[in-house]
Design an enzyme around this catalytic site. Structure first.
Site, PDB file in Angstrom:
ATOM      1  CE  LYS A  26     -64.740 -31.762 -12.344  1.00  0.00           C
ATOM      2  NZ  LYS A  26     -66.019 -31.880 -11.968  1.00  0.00           N
ATOM      3  CD  GLU A  33     -68.612 -27.749 -12.964  1.00  0.00           C
ATOM      4  OE1 GLU A  33     -68.883 -28.784 -12.239  1.00  0.00           O
ATOM      5  OE2 GLU A  33     -67.482 -27.296 -13.220  1.00  0.00           O
TER       6      GLU A  33
END
Length: 220
Positions: free
Chosen positions: A133, A43
């Site tokens: 998340k 990421e």
């Protein structure tokens, strides 16, 4: 199928490295070190200068491998589209944003939105968020995952922030689909110690694999 394939690769990766750096060059060195250590999920945050250029470079470099490159710290739909056009295979936000969700849906790219309450998670699910998340993970706990999954068993949760080698087992046992790791994993990069990043990556991957195998053997 594209979206499902990406989600499968993310879950197989297990450990998603959150990469922050002061330049494209340093970010790429960090990613190479992570991949050498076995990390498959990257990421790259949009706080990296010229993040879109870096994403394109990484996607081109690792095309055809099982390394998956996405973009983090995406604050709006414009940034999401920029990242997706650069080749990002998934988009991550620190919070839930409706327009970003719509943009990700338009391009059939998984969207991982930040949330800290069951209300936020419900809203995210309604707009097609694939993985929630849990952020910041340091302010939550594995017991929260268990509590949320009682009324929302369908929610896929990935804690980010505060996840380390010592507490990873608690998160896995609670039922998360992956973990996002940044500071503790990348610490050696602050001193340009990329071999140290590789060593850390290897330790995280091995720990994750041990935990998931143990969980499967227990039939959890």
């Amino acid at each position: 199928m594209k979206r499902l394939n990406i989600l499968n690769k993310l879950q197989q990766a297990g450990v998603i490295a959150v990469v922050r750096a002061e330049s494209v060059e340093k970010a790429e060195l960090i990613v190479d070190a992570l991949v050498d250590g076995g990390i498959k999920g990257i990421e790259l945050t949009f706080t990296v200068p010229q993040a879109d250029v870096c994403i394109k470079n990484l996607v081109d470099k690792y095309r055809g491998t099982d390394v998956i490159v996405g973009c983090g710290t995406v604050l709006d739909a414009v940034t999401a589209r920029l990242a997706i056009l650069a080749g990002a295979e998934f988009v991550v936000s620190p919070f839930f944003d409706v327009e970003t969700a719509k943009m990700a849906n338009l391009y059939q790219i998984p969207y991982m939105a930040g949330a800290m309450s069951i209300t936020e998670m419900k809203a995210a699910l309604e707009y097609g968020v694939d993985i929630v998340k849990l952020f910041p993970g340091s302010e939550a706990s594995p017991s929260m995952v268990k509590a949320v999954k009682a009324p929302l068993p369908q929610v896929n949760i990935m804690p980010t922030g505060g996840v380390n080698l010592d507490n990873m087992g608690d998160w896995i046992a609670a039922g998360v689909v992956a973990v996002g790791v940044g500071g503790s994993l990348l610490k050696p990069a602050e001193f340009d110690d990329y071999a140290g990043v590789t060593d850390n990556a290897r330790a995280y991957v091995e720990r994750y694999q041990q935990l998931t195998v143990a969980k499967e053997l227990m039939g959890v």
